[in-house]
Design a protein around this motif. Structure first.
Motif, PDB file in Angstrom:
ATOM      1  N   TYR A 105       2.697   3.105  10.269  1.00  0.00           N
ATOM      2  CA  TYR A 105       2.392   1.863   9.539  1.00  0.00           C
ATOM      3  C   TYR A 105       3.642   0.997   9.395  1.00  0.00           C
ATOM      4  O   TYR A 105       3.593  -0.222   9.563  1.00  0.00           O
ATOM      5  CB  TYR A 105       1.831   2.163   8.147  1.00  0.00           C
ATOM      6  N   ALA A 109       4.218  -2.642  10.912  1.00  0.00           N
ATOM      7  CA  ALA A 109       4.521  -3.768  10.021  1.00  0.00           C
ATOM      8  C   ALA A 109       5.718  -4.565  10.539  1.00  0.00           C
ATOM      9  O   ALA A 109       5.708  -5.804  10.518  1.00  0.00           O
ATOM     10  CB  ALA A 109       4.805  -3.258   8.607  1.00  0.00           C
ATOM     11  N   ASN A 119       0.762 -11.711   7.115  1.00  0.00           N
ATOM     12  CA  ASN A 119      -0.278 -11.029   6.319  1.00  0.00           C
ATOM     13  C   ASN A 119      -0.526  -9.614   6.819  1.00  0.00           C
ATOM     14  O   ASN A 119      -0.690  -8.681   6.021  1.00  0.00           O
ATOM     15  CB  ASN A 119      -1.582 -11.830   6.324  1.00  0.00           C
ATOM     16  N   GLU A 120      -0.554  -9.437   8.137  1.00  0.00           N
ATOM     17  CA  GLU A 120      -0.754  -8.100   8.699  1.00  0.00           C
ATOM     18  C   GLU A 120       0.418  -7.180   8.355  1.00  0.00           C
ATOM     19  O   GLU A 120       0.229  -5.998   8.066  1.00  0.00           O
ATOM     20  CB  GLU A 120      -0.946  -8.174  10.221  1.00  0.00           C
ATOM     21  N   ARG A 122       2.272  -7.430   5.685  1.00  0.00           N
ATOM     22  CA  ARG A 122       2.135  -7.104   4.267  1.00  0.00           C
ATOM     23  C   ARG A 122       1.134  -5.965   4.058  1.00  0.00           C
ATOM     24  O   ARG A 122       1.399  -5.021   3.311  1.00  0.00           O
ATOM     25  CB  ARG A 122       1.701  -8.340   3.471  1.00  0.00           C
ATOM     26  N   VAL A 123       0.002  -6.024   4.758  1.00  0.00           N
ATOM     27  CA  VAL A 123      -1.023  -4.983   4.621  1.00  0.00           C
ATOM     28  C   VAL A 123      -0.460  -3.626   5.036  1.00  0.00           C
ATOM     29  O   VAL A 123      -0.645  -2.618   4.341  1.00  0.00           O
ATOM     30  CB  VAL A 123      -2.285  -5.350   5.440  1.00  0.00           C
ATOM     31  N   ASP A 124       0.243  -3.581   6.172  1.00  0.00           N
ATOM     32  CA  ASP A 124       0.813  -2.311   6.619  1.00  0.00           C
ATOM     33  C   ASP A 124       1.900  -1.818   5.672  1.00  0.00           C
ATOM     34  O   ASP A 124       2.005  -0.615   5.405  1.00  0.00           O
ATOM     35  CB  ASP A 124       1.364  -2.434   8.042  1.00  0.00           C
ATOM     36  N   LEU A 126       2.066  -2.365   2.468  1.00  0.00           N
ATOM     37  CA  LEU A 126       1.387  -1.841   1.282  1.00  0.00           C
ATOM     38  C   LEU A 126       0.778  -0.467   1.566  1.00  0.00           C
ATOM     39  O   LEU A 126       0.735   0.387   0.673  1.00  0.00           O
ATOM     40  CB  LEU A 126       0.335  -2.835   0.791  1.00  0.00           C
ATOM     41  N   SER A 127       0.343  -0.241   2.796  1.00  0.00           N
ATOM     42  CA  SER A 127      -0.142   1.093   3.175  1.00  0.00           C
ATOM     43  C   SER A 127       0.988   2.113   3.088  1.00  0.00           C
ATOM     44  O   SER A 127       0.795   3.215   2.566  1.00  0.00           O
ATOM     45  CB  SER A 127      -0.716   1.085   4.592  1.00  0.00           C
TER      46      SER A 127
END
Length: 186
Positions: A105, A109, A119-120, A122-124, A126-127
């Motif tokens: 991840y 990221a 945005n992608e 950020r999602v990774d 946060l994972s």
């Protein structure tokens, strides 16, 4: 200098036990990270800090299987030749195989970030942080993502969280000082 050698020896001993990458040792790796993070909270010379942070990062990069670990070593090939989309796709396949592998991840990221896919990224990130709240590199990059999104207060609090992880290192304080909240430094 003696303190530095003592911590270096401790790190070597800890790393000598990390080569077994089975699920059985997941808790012991977590315990090692806990111990090493506690060491970072003591005032240390810069060399010792870097050794400890490096040891923590090596623990976080361990996969549950040797096959996935081998696949991760291929990511550098894609990045070296600036084949970011291929690297992203390959990492996505790795994540499908082991959905709790935080280094996959994190690497994905970084690739999203380089491609401007904020945005992608950020999602990774946060994972990654859902697996390990103290992942200082993920915190640092997440703060940069928040800055790019003009979410200055989120960036500031992410840097504060980073500072809590790296209490006696200069990295966190330097990063936090660089956040500009609407023309004023906080």
């Amino acid at each position: 200098m003696i303190q530095s050698k003592r911590y270096f020896f401790i790190i070597l001993v800890l790393l000598s036990h990390q080569f077994c990458i089975s699920q059985v040792h997941a808790n012991s790796n977590s315990d090692r990270v806990d111990y090493l993070i506690e060491l970072l909270k003591e005032p240390l010379d810069e060399e010792s800090q870097e050794e400890i942070k490096g040891a923590i990062m090596r623990i976080w990069k361990i996969s549950k299987s040797e096959e996935i670990q081998q696949k991760m070593s291929n990511i550098g090939h894609f990045i070296r030749f600036r084949q970011y989309q291929e690297a992203e796709d390959y990492l996505s396949l790795i994540i499908l195989e082991q959905d709790d592998f935080m280094d996959a991840y994190y690497q994905r990221a970084i690739i999203h970030y380089y491609q401007g896919e904020i945005n992608e990224a950020r999602v990774d990130l946060l994972s990654v942080l859902s697996f390990e709240r103290r992942h200082f590199d993920a915190l640092r990059v997440l703060a940069l993502v928040y800055e790019k999104q003009n979410k200055k207060s989120k960036a500031y609090f992410t840097y504060k969280e980073l500072e809590n992880c790296l209490l006696y290192t200069s990295d966190a304080a330097d990063e936090e000082d660089s956040v500009d909240l609407g023309g004023r430094r906080i």
